[in-house]
Design a protein around this motif. Structure first.
Motif, PDB file in Angstrom:
ATOM      1  N   TRP A 197      21.965  36.222  39.048  1.00  0.00           N
ATOM      2  CA  TRP A 197      22.933  36.139  37.953  1.00  0.00           C
ATOM      3  C   TRP A 197      22.877  37.385  37.073  1.00  0.00           C
ATOM      4  O   TRP A 197      23.924  37.917  36.676  1.00  0.00           O
ATOM      5  CB  TRP A 197      22.677  34.886  37.126  1.00  0.00           C
ATOM      6  N   ARG A 212      24.805  40.025  38.853  1.00  0.00           N
ATOM      7  CA  ARG A 212      26.249  39.817  38.798  1.00  0.00           C
ATOM      8  C   ARG A 212      26.808  40.061  37.403  1.00  0.00           C
ATOM      9  O   ARG A 212      27.826  40.719  37.232  1.00  0.00           O
ATOM     10  CB  ARG A 212      26.617  38.387  39.233  1.00  0.00           C
ATOM     11  N   ARG A 213      26.128  39.514  36.413  1.00  0.00           N
ATOM     12  CA  ARG A 213      26.662  39.536  35.045  1.00  0.00           C
ATOM     13  C   ARG A 213      26.425  40.876  34.344  1.00  0.00           C
ATOM     14  O   ARG A 213      27.304  41.389  33.645  1.00  0.00           O
ATOM     15  CB  ARG A 213      26.039  38.393  34.248  1.00  0.00           C
ATOM     16  N   TYR A 214      25.234  41.443  34.485  1.00  0.00           N
ATOM     17  CA  TYR A 214      24.874  42.624  33.711  1.00  0.00           C
ATOM     18  C   TYR A 214      24.609  43.871  34.547  1.00  0.00           C
ATOM     19  O   TYR A 214      24.294  44.917  33.994  1.00  0.00           O
ATOM     20  CB  TYR A 214      23.622  42.326  32.868  1.00  0.00           C
ATOM     21  N   GLU A 272      26.685  35.007  26.279  1.00  0.00           N
ATOM     22  CA  GLU A 272      27.838  34.538  27.061  1.00  0.00           C
ATOM     23  C   GLU A 272      28.925  33.924  26.198  1.00  0.00           C
ATOM     24  O   GLU A 272      30.001  33.598  26.701  1.00  0.00           O
ATOM     25  CB  GLU A 272      27.366  33.523  28.108  1.00  0.00           C
ATOM     26  N   LYS A 275      32.363  41.708  26.090  1.00  0.00           N
ATOM     27  CA  LYS A 275      31.199  41.296  26.872  1.00  0.00           C
ATOM     28  C   LYS A 275      29.955  41.988  26.325  1.00  0.00           C
ATOM     29  O   LYS A 275      29.799  43.206  26.471  1.00  0.00           O
ATOM     30  CB  LYS A 275      31.378  41.661  28.350  1.00  0.00           C
ATOM     31  N   HIS A 296      16.955  34.583  27.410  1.00  0.00           N
ATOM     32  CA  HIS A 296      18.244  33.941  27.655  1.00  0.00           C
ATOM     33  C   HIS A 296      18.090  32.430  27.541  1.00  0.00           C
ATOM     34  O   HIS A 296      17.014  31.867  27.798  1.00  0.00           O
ATOM     35  CB  HIS A 296      18.755  34.288  29.056  1.00  0.00           C
ATOM     36  N   SER A 337      25.321  28.609  26.601  1.00  0.00           N
ATOM     37  CA  SER A 337      26.129  29.040  27.739  1.00  0.00           C
ATOM     38  C   SER A 337      26.629  27.875  28.571  1.00  0.00           C
ATOM     39  O   SER A 337      27.749  27.922  29.110  1.00  0.00           O
ATOM     40  CB  SER A 337      25.309  29.981  28.630  1.00  0.00           C
ATOM     41  N   ALA A 378      27.948  29.907  37.566  1.00  0.00           N
ATOM     42  CA  ALA A 378      28.250  30.215  36.166  1.00  0.00           C
ATOM     43  C   ALA A 378      29.722  30.522  35.937  1.00  0.00           C
ATOM     44  O   ALA A 378      30.304  30.125  34.918  1.00  0.00           O
ATOM     45  CB  ALA A 378      27.388  31.389  35.698  1.00  0.00           C
ATOM     46  N   GLU A 379      30.323  31.246  36.851  1.00  0.00           N
ATOM     47  CA  GLU A 379      31.703  31.665  36.670  1.00  0.00           C
ATOM     48  C   GLU A 379      32.680  30.487  36.644  1.00  0.00           C
ATOM     49  O   GLU A 379      33.807  30.617  36.143  1.00  0.00           O
ATOM     50  CB  GLU A 379      32.107  32.648  37.777  1.00  0.00           C
TER      51      GLU A 379
END
Length: 403
Positions: free
Chosen positions: A92, A95-97, A221, A228, A246, A251, A298-299
């Motif tokens: 994650w 993907r996210r950061y 998030e 972002k 986190h 989230s 998550a998405e």
């Protein structure tokens, strides 16, 4: 030697002196004010606490339920967490950061990020050591150091400086005595945000003095209008000094499940792990199963949750503008941070006034340190209809901002 016959004859020794360093917990005082108002029959609208009001998405609950039913999860959890959980975190974060992590050495599950923030402080602060903490602050950012018998050097956050600390104002002798520097952006309570230019300067400062940089990204998030927030690890070299926290609470609406994780420098993660092995047995295995599902999907969940908060933010911002406040719409968090009218002495007086005059509860800014005492916080954890009702009630009761 006689034995006391009743408890009243027994004089217990005093608690540890470190508890005397802790200021009064303002939220406890706020509870007393609310109880008194309800006792007189008030129909309170509570915009004070930051407890998410929406349910955990059903598929995540189902993953936890399946985990609870699995006998493999009924023993003590592994201190380091399930490999699948750590891999889900690493995937994650990539993907996210666009941050690469070693799930074996750079990821640590937590029983909520607050627990981890306290424990990383205990891992580094000895008596007399300093922690650098921007103020206003989320209470554990300062209180953990006081509990560890350390000293806190507060850096004021001002609207003029976009609620970012002035690193150049830190005295050299304080910088040399400091062991950790705790920041949290997007920020609770101010809703301020940090850009990469600030993070680059912060990382350079911590590298210069060998300070452990603690980044609390609990609201990373919950951001609006396409903004972002970055990770501290988007700065080259940050992993030399930093650990980032986190939370699943905001989230994924999982506050009651108490799940989070820390990522970053392997040596710092190991220090956190060492504290935790002596104080707990780790995150419950079934909760980890829910966390794995949440991160891997998550998405699917986050856009709906974020949209709900953005709509609520818009109601609050529009309403307080109509009441005379000049404010920008926050880019992130579950909060709107507003100045109290100048005719009021402090934020507690303003809070009591709103309860007595309008039956509306807000959080006085002093709950987040003395630097917050000319402000108050409004939480976005009520439905739009409730927030609108609170605004209308303030209008009806003649509440307006006086500059």
């Amino acid at each position: 030697m006689s034995t006391p016959n009743t408890a009243s004859e027994t004089k217990l020794k005093a608690p540890a002196h470190r508890l005397t360093k802790l200021p009064t917990y303002v939220f406890a005082e706020l509870d007393e004010l609310k109880e008194a108002a309800r006792a007189r029959g008030a129909d309170l609208i509570d915009l004070g606490m930051g407890n998410p009001d929406q349910p955990t998405p059903a598929p995540i609950v189902k993953a936890i339920q399946d985990g609870v039913a699995n006998p493999a999860n009924h023993g003590y959890p592994n201190f380091k967490g399930k490999p699948e959980f750590r891999e889900a975190v690493a995937n994650w974060m990539q993907r996210r950061y666009n941050v690469t992590l070693d799930p074996e050495t750079e990821v640590q599950p937590l029983i909520g990020s607050k627990e981890g923030l306290a424990h990383i402080t205990f891992a580094y602060i000895d008596s007399g050591d300093y922690a650098l903490v921007p103020s206003p602050y989320y209470p554990v950012h300062s209180r953990a150091t006081w509990i560890a018998d350390g000293e806190v050097y507060h850096l004021p956050l001002t609207a003029e400086n976009r609620f970012l600390p002035d690193l150049d104002s830190i005295p050299e002798e304080i910088a040399r005595k400091s062991k950790i520097f705790i920041v949290s952006y997007p920020n609770n309570p101010t809703a301020g945000v940090a850009d990469l230019a600030f993070y680059e300067k912060l990382v350079a400062f911590c590298r210069k003095y060998g300070i452990v940089l603690v980044s609390d990204l609990a609201y990373g998030e919950i951001s609006f209008d396409g903004y972002k927030p970055p990770s501290i690890f988007n700065v080259p070299g940050a992993k030399d000094v930093a650990i980032e926290f986190h939370s699943f609470s905001k989230s994924f609406n999982m506050a009651g499940w108490r799940a989070g994780f820390a990522v970053g420098n392997a040596e710092i993660v190991k220090a956190l792990y060492s504290i935790k092995t002596n104080l707990d047995y780790g995150l419950a295995s079934a909760i980890q199963d829910g966390g794995i599902y949440a991160l891997n999907n998550a998405e699917k969940f986050m856009p709906t949750i974020v949209q709900t908060y953005q709509e609520r933010r818009d109601v609050v911002v529009k309403g307080f503008r109509e009441l005379g406040w000049a404010l920008e719409a926050p880019k992130a968090t579950l909060y709107v941070w507003l100045p109290i009218p100048k005719s009021f002495t402090d934020s507690k007086e303003w809070c009591r006034y709103l309860i007595d005059k309008a039956d509306v509860v807000i959080t006085p800014g002093v709950a987040f340190g003395e630097a917050g005492d000319r402000y108050f916080r409004v939480s976005l954890v009520s439905p739009k209809e409730t927030l609108q009702k609170a605004i209308e009630r303030l209008k009806e009761r003649g509440i307006r901002y006086e500059s």
